[in-house]
Design a protein around this motif. Sequence first.
Motif, PDB file in Angstrom:
ATOM      1  N   ILE B 126       0.836  -1.200   0.000  1.00  5.81           N
ATOM      2  CA  ILE B 126       0.000   0.000   0.000  1.00  5.81           C
ATOM      3  C   ILE B 126       0.871   1.250   0.000  1.00  5.81           C
ATOM      4  N   ARG B 127       1.884   1.270   0.871  1.00  3.59           N
ATOM      5  CA  ARG B 127       2.781   2.437   0.940  1.00  3.59           C
ATOM      6  C   ARG B 127       3.462   2.686  -0.401  1.00  3.59           C
ATOM      7  N   ALA B 128       3.952   1.615  -1.015  1.00  6.50           N
ATOM      8  CA  ALA B 128       4.653   1.773  -2.295  1.00  6.50           C
ATOM      9  C   ALA B 128       3.713   2.363  -3.342  1.00  6.50           C
ATOM     10  N   ALA B 129       2.475   1.881  -3.357  1.00  5.04           N
ATOM     11  CA  ALA B 129       1.514   2.371  -4.352  1.00  5.04           C
ATOM     12  C   ALA B 129       1.134   3.825  -4.069  1.00  5.04           C
ATOM     13  N   LEU B 130       0.952   4.161  -2.797  1.00  8.29           N
ATOM     14  CA  LEU B 130       0.630   5.547  -2.426  1.00  8.29           C
ATOM     15  C   LEU B 130       1.771   6.482  -2.833  1.00  8.29           C
ATOM     16  N   ASP B 131       2.989   6.031  -2.546  1.00  9.15           N
ATOM     17  CA  ASP B 131       4.152   6.855  -2.873  1.00  9.15           C
ATOM     18  C   ASP B 131       4.306   7.034  -4.381  1.00  9.15           C
ATOM     19  N   ALA B 132       3.760   6.084  -5.140  1.00  9.94           N
ATOM     20  CA  ALA B 132       3.805   6.191  -6.597  1.00  9.94           C
ATOM     21  C   ALA B 132       2.655   7.055  -7.123  1.00  9.94           C
ATOM     22  N   GLY B 133       1.909   7.674  -6.208  1.00  7.48           N
ATOM     23  CA  GLY B 133       0.852   8.594  -6.628  1.00  7.48           C
ATOM     24  C   GLY B 133      -0.476   7.932  -6.930  1.00  7.48           C
ATOM     25  N   LYS B 134      -0.609   6.659  -6.540  1.00  8.56           N
ATOM     26  CA  LYS B 134      -1.857   5.947  -6.846  1.00  8.56           C
ATOM     27  C   LYS B 134      -2.873   6.047  -5.713  1.00  8.56           C
ATOM     28  N   ILE B 135      -4.136   5.965  -6.081  1.00 14.22           N
ATOM     29  CA  ILE B 135      -5.173   5.711  -5.092  1.00 14.22           C
ATOM     30  C   ILE B 135      -5.215   4.193  -4.914  1.00 14.22           C
ATOM     31  N   VAL B 136      -5.191   3.749  -3.667  1.00 17.43           N
ATOM     32  CA  VAL B 136      -5.175   2.316  -3.385  1.00 17.43           C
ATOM     33  C   VAL B 136      -6.591   1.872  -3.004  1.00 17.43           C
ATOM     34  N   VAL B 137      -7.091   0.859  -3.694  1.00 13.00           N
ATOM     35  CA  VAL B 137      -8.449   0.378  -3.458  1.00 13.00           C
ATOM     36  C   VAL B 137      -8.370  -1.018  -2.835  1.00 13.00           C
ATOM     37  N   VAL B 138      -8.850  -1.146  -1.599  1.00 13.14           N
ATOM     38  CA  VAL B 138      -8.712  -2.402  -0.859  1.00 13.14           C
ATOM     39  C   VAL B 138     -10.080  -3.035  -0.622  1.00 13.14           C
ATOM     40  N   ALA B 139     -10.147  -4.346  -0.783  1.00 14.89           N
ATOM     41  CA  ALA B 139     -11.388  -5.080  -0.527  1.00 14.89           C
ATOM     42  C   ALA B 139     -11.640  -5.151   0.971  1.00 14.89           C
ATOM     43  N   GLY B 140     -12.791  -4.671   1.409  1.00 17.25           N
ATOM     44  CA  GLY B 140     -13.149  -4.780   2.812  1.00 17.25           C
ATOM     45  C   GLY B 140     -13.579  -6.189   3.152  1.00 17.25           C
ATOM     46  N   PHE B 141     -13.767  -6.467   4.455  1.00 17.62           N
ATOM     47  CA  PHE B 141     -14.481  -7.674   4.890  1.00 17.62           C
ATOM     48  C   PHE B 141     -13.638  -8.937   4.818  1.00 17.62           C
ATOM     49  N   GLN B 142     -12.468  -8.889   4.169  1.00 13.17           N
ATOM     50  CA  GLN B 142     -11.735 -10.126   3.928  1.00 13.17           C
ATOM     51  C   GLN B 142     -10.271 -10.047   4.323  1.00 13.17           C
ATOM     52  N   GLY B 143      -9.712 -11.223   4.549  1.00 16.48           N
ATOM     53  CA  GLY B 143      -8.297 -11.327   4.841  1.00 16.48           C
ATOM     54  C   GLY B 143      -7.788 -12.684   4.405  1.00 16.48           C
ATOM     55  N   VAL B 144      -6.636 -13.057   4.937  1.00 19.99           N
ATOM     56  CA  VAL B 144      -6.039 -14.341   4.587  1.00 19.99           C
ATOM     57  C   VAL B 144      -5.388 -14.889   5.850  1.00 19.99           C
ATOM     58  N   ASP B 145      -5.504 -16.203   6.069  1.00 17.09           N
ATOM     59  CA  ASP B 145      -4.900 -16.769   7.269  1.00 17.09           C
ATOM     60  C   ASP B 145      -3.473 -17.227   6.965  1.00 17.09           C
ATOM     61  N   PRO B 146      -2.721 -17.669   7.969  1.00 22.05           N
ATOM     62  CA  PRO B 146      -1.307 -17.994   7.722  1.00 22.05           C
ATOM     63  C   PRO B 146      -1.105 -19.119   6.702  1.00 22.05           C
ATOM     64  N   HIS B 147      -2.166 -19.902   6.405  1.00 24.87           N
ATOM     65  CA  HIS B 147      -2.030 -20.983   5.431  1.00 24.87           C
ATOM     66  C   HIS B 147      -2.469 -20.563   4.035  1.00 24.87           C
ATOM     67  N   GLY B 148      -2.796 -19.273   3.855  1.00 25.29           N
ATOM     68  CA  GLY B 148      -3.222 -18.813   2.536  1.00 25.29           C
ATOM     69  C   GLY B 148      -4.705 -19.004   2.273  1.00 25.29           C
ATOM     70  N   ASN B 149      -5.467 -19.442   3.290  1.00 23.09           N
ATOM     71  CA  ASN B 149      -6.913 -19.562   3.120  1.00 23.09           C
ATOM     72  C   ASN B 149      -7.556 -18.184   3.189  1.00 23.09           C
ATOM     73  N   ILE B 150      -8.561 -17.962   2.339  1.00 29.12           N
ATOM     74  CA  ILE B 150      -9.297 -16.695   2.362  1.00 29.12           C
ATOM     75  C   ILE B 150     -10.242 -16.717   3.557  1.00 29.12           C
ATOM     76  N   THR B 151     -10.246 -15.625   4.323  1.00 27.80           N
ATOM     77  CA  THR B 151     -11.149 -15.521   5.476  1.00 27.80           C
ATOM     78  C   THR B 151     -12.026 -14.282   5.315  1.00 27.80           C
ATOM     79  N   THR B 152     -13.144 -14.265   6.041  1.00 29.33           N
ATOM     80  CA  THR B 152     -13.943 -13.038   6.091  1.00 29.33           C
ATOM     81  C   THR B 152     -14.194 -12.661   7.544  1.00 29.33           C
ATOM     82  N   LEU B 153     -14.476 -11.376   7.741  1.00 27.52           N
ATOM     83  CA  LEU B 153     -14.575 -10.821   9.101  1.00 27.52           C
ATOM     84  C   LEU B 153     -16.005 -10.813   9.614  1.00 27.52           C
ATOM     85  N   GLY B 154     -16.932 -11.353   8.846  1.00 25.78           N
ATOM     86  CA  GLY B 154     -18.337 -11.302   9.244  1.00 25.78           C
ATOM     87  C   GLY B 154     -19.001 -10.064   8.683  1.00 25.78           C
TER      88      GLY B 154
END
Lengths: 413, 413
Positions: B126-154
């Motif tokens: 995110i920092r690298a993209a911001l520093d490059a002058g970009k708007i950073v668009v992030v998907a809410g509600f989701q993450g990833v666990d240490p095994h690479g499984n997709i998780t959601t926050l409810g």
Amino acid sequence: MKSLKMALIVQKFGGTSVGSVERIRAVAERVTASHRTGHQVVVVVSAMSGETDRLLQLARALADAPAERELDTLLSTGEQVTIALLSMALESIGQPAISFTGGQVAIMTDSAHTRARIEHIDDHKIRAALDAGKIVVVAGFQGVDPHGNITTLGRGGSDTTAVALAAALHADECDIFTDVDGIYTTDPRVESRARRLDRITFEEMLEMASLGAKVLQTRSVEFAMKYHVPVRVLSSFQDGPGTLVTNEENSVEAPRVSGIAFSRNEAKITVVGVPDHPGIAYAILGPISAANINVDVILQNVSEAGKTDFTFTVERNDFAKTQGILQGVARELGAEDVRGDTHIVKVSVVGVGMRSHAGIAATMFETLARENINIQMISTSEIKISVVIEEKYLELAVRALHAAFALDGEVPA
Amino acid sequence: MKSLKMALIVQKFGGTSVGSVERIRAVAERVTASHRTGHQVVVVVSAMSGETDRLLQLARALADAPAERELDTLLSTGEQVTIALLSMALESIGQPAISFTGGQVAIMTDSAHTRARIEHIDDHKIRAALDAGKIVVVAGFQGVDPHGNITTLGRGGSDTTAVALAAALHADECDIFTDVDGIYTTDPRVESRARRLDRITFEEMLEMASLGAKVLQTRSVEFAMKYHVPVRVLSSFQDGPGTLVTNEENSVEAPRVSGIAFSRNEAKITVVGVPDHPGIAYAILGPISAANINVDVILQNVSEAGKTDFTFTVERNDFAKTQGILQGVARELGAEDVRGDTHIVKVSVVGVGMRSHAGIAATMFETLARENINIQMISTSEIKISVVIEEKYLELAVRALHAAFALDGEVPA
């Protein structure tokens, strides 16, 4: 497939096969049946039919030329939905399963968004899940580049994913489930006596596919050929042995010709009366190629009085664009005229048996002559002979050739 | 916000704000405007409204209890579609942008599928993209666990994503765009003289939210409080300063009460004539809690002749289930009866000013008495007083209290 014991099989189902909740349930039952016979099963699925178009429509409503990186992020959700739904369906019938996106596998690709090429597949997660007794469900069409960007392989890329996974896992077979029950000697809609082939070689398949008998994506066939992955084309909707596509050539008793392929998507263009000097082929075809238009059959007549006619075929939907480009080119070259004909088709006889059998061309030309069909252009390769003829003769030509090369018959027992 | 120079701002847009191609375009223009004033902007988006329900419907058609890992893989596609579309929209108006899924960021969570908790956020990409002058668009509600499984926050997890990102990036402000233009002294549908608050503390916000004035997800407010992230609640559809939620308490001139909250989602249950001996509270509430039902206000009457009445409230949709559980419990305890009432509501006065002001409770009870409203139960905390009253008095009670605590007025200039 039935003779394989404890084999590892990759099974691929396209968008129509997973196009509804009911069909996803049917796929779940089908792959579970394969698993219960003792096989390890990896399933590759496409987006539900219609989904990719729906997403593309959203993208085009927001941008005339959507950013390709974002297009890949968008379209890859289609397969992600299917893998999750199919895995749920499997678990709900008591079959342990786990889904993986292209990135989760990981299917590593280059960074050419919307047309990425697979560079490496990590088989660790899949192997571990298979060894734990699970059916592994993988998203087709997608991968991830070294920077973690989501990539897609282009339309039809799910076939490529399936074959690439089969190669990486040294699978015993890669089953491609489609809406046809195998590869036929010709299109049954044109010749009702067309019969399903039990086997076909990759080379024949490539000639059949590129000539219009599209069942498997060309790139996936090339991949299978390169990595020696036996591919079986089967119907999603009925049982049957399908057609096995392999590197093995037919046995000594194999027929000389395996099938009659044809393509209606053809147009012919002739640049008339071009002053004949070195470089005219490049002068004419260079700008066409630069416009990303594929040229197929090319014919340059013998020169008369220092002038020649230069004829070639393109896909019919590229015809208008090609003519537009040629207006300027023809003027510069001092050509007399540019003529076009969209009422032509290409008919081909295909077979690896040709290599060791003489007289195929003679039989082909004799057959067409007997039916009074004029041949406009001829193109040959080691395992196929193509002719360009007037469109109205298509069915007659296909049926006559199908009979002449003894392809008529019923599906063998 | 207007006074901040070269600030880093996180802006979150919910499902309604990105519910169509037109609205996504409007969001693109809005965040571009913020970017052009010199701010670095990270945008967090939810799935387009309706999309999550559509996906849930597919899942439920395939499995009664869909595998939670697969449910997360399925539902996370909703936000992935939005980030890709918004990024395309931004790029198409000439604003460099890049999308990241939760996994791509990476937003690391535990492995509790469908209700995962954020454990760590990697800010490098995110920092690298911001520093490059970009708007950073992030998907809410989701993450990833240490095994690479997709998780959601409810459900509502996009608020939490926004606040967590703001905390990780040490953002100057986290703007939550909603369908209201701020936090009000009470529900304007009940009291038209309700007015928008310029500021409110996190603690007040938590009391207001849990009491029914739901604008921000409770977990996200707790998160913002813990990490000192100033949150601003704004309207997606009109300009305005919104309401700033911070740790700072109101100034010395702050009113004692900030707002009147209420909840219709209440039901009261009384276990009548329970033999009064140690442990009855646990005997009654233990099985309720075990059934995952939240108990709110609790009241135990003074014992008479060795028997007591035990009363508590639950959410109205848990009422039938609670009664069912209590039938057996009451029999075992030798209670005389179990009585229920679903025609009750809870009304609360909320304000950090209460801490240093005496007489709030007295004013509240006096006001209700003057309107002849009987108080059935009372519950207090440091910054709120709640009463349970008959449902038909809800509007009267809210309006009377709103006036009594001098909250009536217009939106300040």
